[in-house]
Design an enzyme around this catalytic site. Structure first.
Site, PDB file in Angstrom:
ATOM      1  N   GLU B  71       0.808  -1.225   0.000  1.00 10.71           N
ATOM      2  CA  GLU B  71       0.000   0.000   0.000  1.00 10.71           C
ATOM      3  C   GLU B  71       0.840   1.274   0.000  1.00 10.71           C
ATOM      4  O   GLU B  71       0.466   2.276  -0.622  1.00 10.71           O
ATOM      5  CB  GLU B  71      -0.963   0.006   1.194  1.00 10.71           C
ATOM      6  CG  GLU B  71      -2.161  -0.931   1.048  1.00 10.71           C
ATOM      7  CD  GLU B  71      -1.849  -2.371   1.429  1.00 10.71           C
ATOM      8  OE1 GLU B  71      -0.701  -2.641   1.833  1.00 10.71           O
ATOM      9  OE2 GLU B  71      -2.752  -3.215   1.330  1.00 10.71           O
ATOM     10  N   HIS B 140     -11.656  -4.500   8.898  1.00 13.60           N
ATOM     11  CA  HIS B 140     -12.173  -4.416   7.527  1.00 13.60           C
ATOM     12  C   HIS B 140     -13.513  -3.681   7.455  1.00 13.60           C
ATOM     13  O   HIS B 140     -14.259  -3.867   6.496  1.00 13.60           O
ATOM     14  CB  HIS B 140     -12.379  -5.817   6.938  1.00 13.60           C
ATOM     15  CG  HIS B 140     -11.144  -6.472   6.430  1.00 13.60           C
ATOM     16  ND1 HIS B 140     -10.152  -6.909   7.267  1.00 13.60           N
ATOM     17  CD2 HIS B 140     -10.711  -6.762   5.172  1.00 13.60           C
ATOM     18  CE1 HIS B 140      -9.184  -7.455   6.543  1.00 13.60           C
ATOM     19  NE2 HIS B 140      -9.492  -7.373   5.263  1.00 13.60           N
TER      20      HIS B 140
END
Lengths: 324, 335
Positions: B71, B140
């Site tokens: 990322e 999440h």
């Protein structure tokens, strides 16, 4: 002189190195006198790296730099006057006095910023390389970083990404002996840094970073490979810094004799002079006259900066967004 | 007008902007998918929630760039590319993963323009899925817009329906600043009217989704639909005005204050955690600007100060419900 390097390029390299040396020496004096706000990290001792790399770059090529970024900015063509104004946080500074020492940038020159986050340069340089690859420009980008940054995850991610996407980026790891106050022998677990890059699947070399010609020759090869679509390279350039991590650092972590040895044996400017005079390509008088011109230029720029006004208070609120 | 899902609206916005401007690229993990797998598999994923299906086939690997799971490299490269002429749209899949690359967002992309004295722009978008409701738990399912809204230099977009999703994403791509574009994962299948042609919705302009006289309900993201349902249910007895700010930075306080000055009652509903969040921000601004207009103390309805739980019954308790919105509105009317 290196056979592959013409006289003008070598002189350009020397001019960059001398400009960095003079600029940093004057800033060190001003810092000691208390005129420079904030923190400042100086590049003296590593001049041959910035110069040897950047003589192979144009404004269309990009560099992303470090907290020790003045040398890279000068080598990439940032103007001395606005740089000096920025160092003193004055109106007319290259970043309007809002960036300071650790954020000097001139995107129009391909200088994507000194960067106060260790390891910050690597993904940004990958991005500039991605632009070059996507637009098919054959431009390259350089991520300057120190040995300390070489331990950051952002760097590992970037190196892998650069290999996977075959990006035209050169990772220049300046091994200057210390990550802040910790020696490289302690903080790098492998025998060297460049072997890690090689493990990612790219060419990687360890170079004497005090020798402009050695750096330049390695960069010429790396840049040619990148421009031809051959992907990234890592150059580990070894050149110890002469000053502390920051100005005012008491440097209790290294022997005083180390600095004496560096000044005697590892001065990139002296090494340059001895190489060119041995080859007989450039006269001492030529270099001396360049020195005098640069010394005056730095002195003038700093004097102007010292007298300049601070940024207008309204500047506090500008430049956060292009529109909001 | 054609009816499309939120997912299709996202896809259409990206496709139309990529057709319009060749500098727009997509970069992220599995946004194509299938590289290194069986023959013919490339492009088979089209992003984890399927919102990018077909874009790889249309635009190819040079503009739909699959990356390793890295990322920092993805978002940092997007920032570097934005500084040098591209308009990257990076995807973080689940926005929760910003934790491993926040430096690239808030220390790098968000700050360049200011640090460099205005001499650059950073036209990039970071997309990702947010929100609870799928049992995907604490790492999440978070509601991250308050964190991003705290950062000067970022714009933060939170569409509540397919029409807004398309118009706001087109605006995000055309915008010259870094934009965090947050897609609520429970909304991907939601359907609504979405014009075929490209259009953009300006940032910082709230949308009145229900007009009313008695109570102003400011709702964010998925909560807008809940608030609309409650307003419709109560229509005969309480007239509820629902305001969807659509972007949390910039935040359209002007429209909210105007509404509160009309109704005199305020409820703010947000799925995010309560401390330093949007509810507090809206209520404090109303108190400063227009406290005299309030007939009763404002109400705040948010998730509790806990991570998102995994158990369905706990998750249901975590997310503000239609019932709790109704109770809060009734409380405002009784007081």
């Amino acid at each position: 002189m290196s056979a592959s390097l013409d006289k003008n390029t070598a002189l350009r390299g020397y001019e960059i190195m001398k400009t960095i040396r003079e600029f940093e020496t004057r800033i060190a004096a001003e810092y000691a006198a208390g005129t420079v706000p904030g923190m400042t990290h100086l590049y003296i001792g590593q001049e041959a790296v910035a110069a040897g790399i950047c003589v192979h770059l144009s404004n269309a090529d990009s560099t992303a730099s470090t907290h020790r970024g003045h040398g890279h900015c000068i080598a990439k063509g940032c103007e001395i006057g606005p740089m000096a104004l920025e160092l003193f946080r004055k109106e007319g500074g290259i970043c309007k006095g809002k960036g300071g020492s650790m954020h000097i940038a001139d995107v129009s020159k391909g200088m994507l910023g000194a960067n106060a986050i260790v390891g910050g340069s690597a993904p940004l340089a990958c991005g500039a390389a991605l632009t070059a690859k996507t637009l098919g420009t054959q431009n390259v980008s350089v991520a300057f970083m120190g040995d300390g940054a070489a331990n950051q995850g952002t760097v590992f991610e970037s190196m892998n990404l650069a290999v996977v996407l075959k990006l035209p980026v050169i990772f220049v790891v300046e091994n200057n002996g210390y990550g802040e106050h910790t020696g490289v022998d302690y903080h790098v677990g492998s025998k060297d840094i460049c072997s890690r890059s090689a493990a990612f699947g790219m060419p990687a070399k360890k170079i004497d970073g005090t020798d402009f010609f050695a750096v330049s020759a390695a960069m010429a090869e790396a840049a040619a490979l990148a421009r031809a679509g051959g992907g990234p390279t890592t150059l580990e350039c070894c050149a110890k810094r002469w000053h502390g991590h920051y100005e005012g650092d008491p440097q209790a972590y290294r022997a005083k004799s180390e600095l004496e040895e560096l000044r005697r044996d590892a001065d990139p400017l002296i090494i340059f002079r001895s190489k060119v005079s041995a080859a007989g390509d450039v006269s001492v008088a030529e270099l001396d006259s360049l020195d005098a011109k640069i010394t005056q230029q730095i002195s003038d720029a700093v004097d102007v900066a010292l007298r300049a006004p601070q940024p207008a208070p309204a500047e506090l609120l500008t430049d956060v967004y292009a529109s909001y | 007008m054609p009816v499309k899902s939120f997912r299709e609206a996202i896809n259409e916005a990206l496709r139309q902007e990529m057709e319009r401007d060749s500098n727009v690229i997509l970069i992220g993990e599995d946004i194509a998918g299938g590289h290194g797998g069986i023959e013919g598999g490339i492009g088979s994923t089209g992003s984890m929630f399927g919102a990018l299906k077909g874009l790889y086939d249309q635009f190819g690997a040079s503009r739909v760039i699959d990356t390793p799971i890295s990322e920092s490299a993805i978002v940092g490269a997007a920032a570097g590319a934005a500084l040098t002429g591209l308009r990257p749209v990076a995807e973080l899949m689940f926005m929760d993963f910003f934790g491993v690359c926040f430096d690239q967002i808030y220390n790098q992309a968000a700050k360049f323009r200011y640090m460099f004295g205005g001499n650059c722009s950073v036209p990039m978008v970071v997309r990702g899925a947010v929100g609870a409701g799928y049992g995907s738990a604490a790492q999440h399912a978070q509601a991250l817009w308050p964190i991003f809204s705290h950062v000067p230099g970022l714009k933060v977009v939170l569409p509540s329906n397919p029409y807004d999703a398309k118009g706001l994403l087109i605006q995000a791509i055309r915008d010259d600043d870094p934009v965090m574009f947050l897609e609520h994962k429970v909304l991907y299948n939601e359907k609504g009217e979405v014009p075929d042609e490209p259009y953009s919705i300006p940032f910082g302009e709230a949308n009145v989704t229900r007009s009313g006289e008695d109570v102003t309900v400011v709702a964010f993201g998925r909560m807008v639909g809940f608030a609309n349902d409650v307003a419709d249910k109560l229509r005969q007895e309480i007239s509820v005005e629902v305001i969807d700010p659509r972007t949390t930075s910039p935040l359209d306080m002007e429209m909210i204050i105007e509404s509160v000055e009309h109704t005199g009652r305020l409820l703010v509903v947000d799925e995010a955690n309560p401390l330093c969040g949007m509810c507090s921000e809206v209520i404090s601004n109303v108190a400063i600007e227009s406290i005299g207009a309030l007939k009763v103390a404002p109400e705040k309805l948010s998730a509790p100060h806990t991570p998102v739980p995994a158990a369905p019954n706990l998750e249901e308790l975590y997310i503000p419900s239609r019932d709790r919105i109704e109770s809060s509105i009734r409380k405002l009317m009784v007081s």
